[in-house]
Write a protein that holds these residues in place. Structure first.
Motif, PDB file in Angstrom:
ATOM      1  N   ASP A  80      52.345 -32.049 -59.909  1.00  0.00           N
ATOM      2  CA  ASP A  80      51.689 -32.334 -58.636  1.00  0.00           C
ATOM      3  C   ASP A  80      50.206 -32.673 -58.819  1.00  0.00           C
ATOM      4  OD1 ASP A  80      51.529 -32.494 -55.770  1.00  0.00           O
ATOM      5  OD2 ASP A  80      50.504 -30.562 -55.823  1.00  0.00           O
ATOM      6  N   LYS A  81      49.521 -31.880 -59.622  1.00  0.00           N
ATOM      7  CA  LYS A  81      48.135 -32.132 -59.993  1.00  0.00           C
ATOM      8  C   LYS A  81      48.013 -31.948 -61.509  1.00  0.00           C
ATOM      9  CE  LYS A  81      46.438 -30.425 -55.547  1.00  0.00           C
ATOM     10  NZ  LYS A  81      45.586 -29.415 -54.848  1.00  0.00           N
ATOM     11  N   VAL A  82      46.848 -32.192 -62.063  1.00  0.00           N
ATOM     12  CA  VAL A  82      46.655 -31.983 -63.499  1.00  0.00           C
ATOM     13  C   VAL A  82      47.015 -30.530 -63.825  1.00  0.00           C
ATOM     14  CG1 VAL A  82      44.978 -31.886 -65.369  1.00  0.00           C
ATOM     15  CG2 VAL A  82      44.831 -33.711 -63.662  1.00  0.00           C
ATOM     16  N   PRO A  83      47.955 -30.303 -64.744  1.00  0.00           N
ATOM     17  CA  PRO A  83      48.332 -28.930 -65.091  1.00  0.00           C
ATOM     18  C   PRO A  83      47.227 -28.246 -65.894  1.00  0.00           C
ATOM     19  CG  PRO A  83      49.536 -30.510 -66.443  1.00  0.00           C
ATOM     20  CD  PRO A  83      48.773 -31.305 -65.443  1.00  0.00           C
ATOM     21  N   VAL A  84      46.570 -27.286 -65.283  1.00  0.00           N
ATOM     22  CA  VAL A  84      45.409 -26.621 -65.865  1.00  0.00           C
ATOM     23  C   VAL A  84      45.767 -25.193 -66.272  1.00  0.00           C
ATOM     24  CG1 VAL A  84      43.083 -25.743 -65.368  1.00  0.00           C
ATOM     25  CG2 VAL A  84      43.764 -28.015 -64.559  1.00  0.00           C
ATOM     26  N   ALA A  85      45.277 -24.784 -67.432  1.00  0.00           N
ATOM     27  CA  ALA A  85      45.401 -23.393 -67.873  1.00  0.00           C
ATOM     28  C   ALA A  85      43.993 -22.829 -68.062  1.00  0.00           C
ATOM     29  CB  ALA A  85      46.198 -23.301 -69.167  1.00  0.00           C
ATOM     30  N   PHE A  86      43.903 -21.513 -68.174  1.00  0.00           N
ATOM     31  CA  PHE A  86      42.626 -20.849 -68.437  1.00  0.00           C
ATOM     32  C   PHE A  86      42.715 -20.064 -69.734  1.00  0.00           C
ATOM     33  CE2 PHE A  86      42.471 -21.213 -63.754  1.00  0.00           C
ATOM     34  CZ  PHE A  86      41.217 -21.786 -63.592  1.00  0.00           C
ATOM     35  N   HIS A  87      41.588 -20.008 -70.445  1.00  0.00           N
ATOM     36  CA  HIS A  87      41.490 -19.205 -71.667  1.00  0.00           C
ATOM     37  C   HIS A  87      40.052 -18.707 -71.745  1.00  0.00           C
ATOM     38  CE1 HIS A  87      42.766 -18.594 -76.076  1.00  0.00           C
ATOM     39  NE2 HIS A  87      41.576 -18.030 -75.932  1.00  0.00           N
ATOM     40  N   PHE A  88      39.840 -17.416 -71.495  1.00  0.00           N
ATOM     41  CA  PHE A  88      38.474 -16.901 -71.440  1.00  0.00           C
ATOM     42  C   PHE A  88      38.460 -15.390 -71.603  1.00  0.00           C
ATOM     43  CE2 PHE A  88      40.078 -16.859 -67.073  1.00  0.00           C
ATOM     44  CZ  PHE A  88      39.820 -15.558 -66.693  1.00  0.00           C
ATOM     45  N   GLY A  89      37.264 -14.903 -71.820  1.00  0.00           N
ATOM     46  CA  GLY A  89      36.991 -13.473 -71.777  1.00  0.00           C
ATOM     47  C   GLY A  89      35.718 -13.258 -70.981  1.00  0.00           C
ATOM     48  N   GLU A 117      34.664 -23.309 -64.310  1.00  0.00           N
ATOM     49  CA  GLU A 117      34.201 -24.513 -63.614  1.00  0.00           C
ATOM     50  C   GLU A 117      35.425 -25.311 -63.151  1.00  0.00           C
ATOM     51  OE1 GLU A 117      31.060 -25.227 -62.829  1.00  0.00           O
ATOM     52  OE2 GLU A 117      30.480 -23.326 -63.774  1.00  0.00           O
ATOM     53  N   TRP A 118      35.265 -26.005 -62.051  1.00  0.00           N
ATOM     54  CA  TRP A 118      36.359 -26.800 -61.478  1.00  0.00           C
ATOM     55  C   TRP A 118      35.838 -28.204 -61.187  1.00  0.00           C
ATOM     56  CZ3 TRP A 118      41.142 -25.362 -61.945  1.00  0.00           C
ATOM     57  CH2 TRP A 118      42.160 -26.000 -61.211  1.00  0.00           C
ATOM     58  N   TYR A 119      36.704 -29.179 -61.349  1.00  0.00           N
ATOM     59  CA  TYR A 119      36.283 -30.571 -61.254  1.00  0.00           C
ATOM     60  C   TYR A 119      37.138 -31.312 -60.234  1.00  0.00           C
ATOM     61  CZ  TYR A 119      33.956 -29.080 -65.469  1.00  0.00           C
ATOM     62  OH  TYR A 119      33.173 -28.374 -66.354  1.00  0.00           O
ATOM     63  N   PRO A 120      36.573 -32.324 -59.556  1.00  0.00           N
ATOM     64  CA  PRO A 120      37.322 -33.050 -58.522  1.00  0.00           C
ATOM     65  C   PRO A 120      38.638 -33.625 -59.028  1.00  0.00           C
ATOM     66  CG  PRO A 120      34.999 -33.645 -58.446  1.00  0.00           C
ATOM     67  CD  PRO A 120      35.178 -32.800 -59.671  1.00  0.00           C
ATOM     68  N   GLU A 121      38.682 -34.002 -60.303  1.00  0.00           N
ATOM     69  CA  GLU A 121      39.912 -34.557 -60.876  1.00  0.00           C
ATOM     70  C   GLU A 121      41.071 -33.577 -60.788  1.00  0.00           C
ATOM     71  OE1 GLU A 121      36.478 -36.723 -62.766  1.00  0.00           O
ATOM     72  OE2 GLU A 121      36.935 -34.645 -62.209  1.00  0.00           O
ATOM     73  N   PHE A 122      40.774 -32.297 -60.819  1.00  0.00           N
ATOM     74  CA  PHE A 122      41.835 -31.284 -60.786  1.00  0.00           C
ATOM     75  C   PHE A 122      42.458 -31.132 -59.397  1.00  0.00           C
ATOM     76  CE2 PHE A 122      39.598 -28.792 -64.436  1.00  0.00           C
ATOM     77  CZ  PHE A 122      39.950 -29.795 -65.319  1.00  0.00           C
ATOM     78  N   ASP A 123      41.779 -31.646 -58.376  1.00  0.00           N
ATOM     79  CA  ASP A 123      42.297 -31.549 -57.009  1.00  0.00           C
ATOM     80  C   ASP A 123      43.011 -32.816 -56.549  1.00  0.00           C
ATOM     81  OD1 ASP A 123      41.444 -28.913 -56.420  1.00  0.00           O
ATOM     82  OD2 ASP A 123      39.398 -29.626 -56.108  1.00  0.00           O
ATOM     83  N   GLN A 124      42.978 -33.848 -57.374  1.00  0.00           N
ATOM     84  CA  GLN A 124      43.645 -35.095 -57.033  1.00  0.00           C
ATOM     85  C   GLN A 124      45.158 -34.975 -57.235  1.00  0.00           C
ATOM     86  OE1 GLN A 124      42.383 -37.810 -55.782  1.00  0.00           O
ATOM     87  NE2 GLN A 124      40.182 -37.735 -56.217  1.00  0.00           N
ATOM     88  N   LYS A 125      45.921 -35.660 -56.406  1.00  0.00           N
ATOM     89  CA  LYS A 125      47.361 -35.718 -56.624  1.00  0.00           C
ATOM     90  C   LYS A 125      47.648 -36.565 -57.856  1.00  0.00           C
ATOM     91  CE  LYS A 125      49.173 -35.051 -51.937  1.00  0.00           C
ATOM     92  NZ  LYS A 125      50.049 -35.631 -50.877  1.00  0.00           N
ATOM     93  N   LEU A 126      48.532 -36.063 -58.709  1.00  0.00           N
ATOM     94  CA  LEU A 126      48.894 -36.776 -59.934  1.00  0.00           C
ATOM     95  C   LEU A 126      50.318 -37.322 -59.859  1.00  0.00           C
ATOM     96  CD1 LEU A 126      48.227 -37.597 -62.877  1.00  0.00           C
ATOM     97  CD2 LEU A 126      49.137 -35.363 -63.586  1.00  0.00           C
ATOM     98  N   GLY A 127      51.282 -36.441 -59.710  1.00  0.00           N
ATOM     99  CA  GLY A 127      52.676 -36.861 -59.681  1.00  0.00           C
ATOM    100  C   GLY A 127      53.200 -37.098 -61.089  1.00  0.00           C
ATOM    101  N   PRO A 128      54.510 -37.192 -61.242  1.00  0.00           N
ATOM    102  CA  PRO A 128      55.109 -37.369 -62.573  1.00  0.00           C
ATOM    103  C   PRO A 128      54.813 -38.751 -63.138  1.00  0.00           C
ATOM    104  CG  PRO A 128      56.774 -37.572 -60.868  1.00  0.00           C
ATOM    105  CD  PRO A 128      55.525 -37.106 -60.185  1.00  0.00           C
TER     106      PRO A 128
END
Length: 384
Positions: free
Chosen positions: A38-47, A338-349
């Motif tokens: 649906d959107k860019v598949p984002v993961a997190f990795h932090f401490g 941090e979050w970027y506008p690209e992550f909120d755009q619709k992507l689709g398959p």
């Protein structure tokens, strides 16, 4: 022998096809994080070196992804030991998002003192890796290394992972530092026989971890390297669920050849039904002293400006179960939330295979057209 990279590029795209839509070779796995195009598949990795995430921060993470690895030293000012902090954080995140998969960071080679397990390791000098001269093999002169050729070391390590995952609230273990184990320069430090024994120990600890955790828990390892001379492929695909490509487009992995090699690894692992975690960088990292002197707002603007190329390269290669991480380090003030506008755009398959022309790639998604030139380091994402 001189390698014809143009020929290699043509062969790669001829042999490794990016399948339109869902990857038909991937088997659904209940223990995987739920995947969506649906959107860019984002993961997190932090401490977070202070306390646990605030309620606001935890909600931010839990509503934007369902896949997170919690690093060493997380919550170190609130908890004495990383194991306790990760356990509590996992509970908090999973309460907010029951589908969240929380991964326990547990270095496979380096003894970090912030873990309770360090206290046990300190009691066993026979477990400490030594060089041929009998001196301890220390990273940065202070971190002991695990002698993976020792079966007792591996049993102790696997038991720690079992407690965090099977007995605790985590959904898998992040096995870090494989490139450090396999580096050929270690032969000079340990001797050829010891080097070979430790390589076998690395194979054994992966298999022993799988046996102890079972098939319904995630094993993520770091990982693939395209950086000469430490080029490492996905050598543990059969025994693990996921691989990290940590130096995507950075740390001497920024040549067109290295980026192509990493893209090939993304495709290959994805078509085998594996999770791929791609750690991309904004053109600088926490190791860049000049960049770190810049105000946070300036670093944010630079990261926002530079995101298009690594994101486009990722999208050209991404298969089902591929995830994107973008920051300049691994602790909270290094852009991890941090979050970027690209992550909120619709992507689709994806709608079609990638189309190549020299070092240029194009790929169509339902809601985006992606173009990237690996040679010129240029890219464009047109959101529909």
């Amino acid at each position: 022998m001189k390698i014809d990279f143009q020929a290699k590029l043509k062969l790669t795209l001829a042999c490794v096809t990016i399948v339109c839509g869902t990857n038909s070779s991937a088997q659904e796995r209940d223990h995987y994080p739920k995947f969506s195009w649906d959107k860019v598949p984002v993961a997190f990795h932090f401490g977070e070196s202070g306390a646990l995430l605030t309620a606001e921060e935890a909600k931010f993470v839990a509503t934007r992804s369902n896949f997170v690895c919690l690093e060493k030293g997380h919550g170190s000012k609130q908890f004495k030991h990383t194991e306790d902090a990760i356990e509590q954080e996992a509970r908090q995140l999973k309460k907010l998002n029951p589908e969240m998969k929380v991964i326990f960071y547990w270095n496979t080679f380096l003894d970090y003192p912030m873990f309770r397990a360090h206290d046990d390791y300190q009691k066993h000098p026979e477990w400490w890796l030594k060089k041929t001269d009998g001196e301890l093999d220390l990273k940065q002169g202070r971190f002991k290394r695990y002698d993976l050729s020792n079966k007792q070391v591996r049993k102790w390590w696997v038991d720690v992972a079992h407690k965090a995952v099977v007995q605790g609230s985590c959904d898998g273990v992040f096995m870090d530092a494989f490139p450090q184990v396999v580096a050929s320069a270690n032969k000079r430090l340990w001797g050829s026989d010891k080097y070979q024994a430790i390589q076998q120990g690395l194979v054994d600890i992966v298999e022993e971890t799988r046996e102890k955790l079972g098939d319904d828990q995630l094993i993520v390892y770091n990982g693939v390297r395209s950086t000469p001379p430490r080029k490492i492929g996905n050598d543990f695909m059969k025994q693990t669920d996921a691989v990290m490509i940590e130096h995507f487009g950075h740390f001497r992995s920024d040549s067109k050849e290295c980026i192509l090699a990493d893209m090939e690894a993304i495709i290959k692992a994805g078509k085998a039904g594996k999770i791929v975690v791609v750690k991309a960088w904004p053109g600088f990292s926490w190791l860049d002293k000049d960049a770190m002197k810049k105000p946070l707002e300036e670093k944010r603007k630079l990261a926002a400006k530079n995101i298009t190329f690594p994101l486009a390269a990722f999208l050209v290669a991404a298969q089902e179960h591929a995830y994107f991480i973008y920051s300049w380090g691994y602790v909270m003030d290094m852009g991890c939330l941090e979050w970027y506008p690209e992550f909120d755009q619709k992507l689709g398959p994806p709608l079609a295979d990638a189309v190549k022309s020299g070092w240029e790639f194009k790929r169509e998604f339902k809601h985006a057209s992606v173009w990237v030139d690996l040679e010129k380091k240029q890219a464009r994402i047109d959101w529909k």
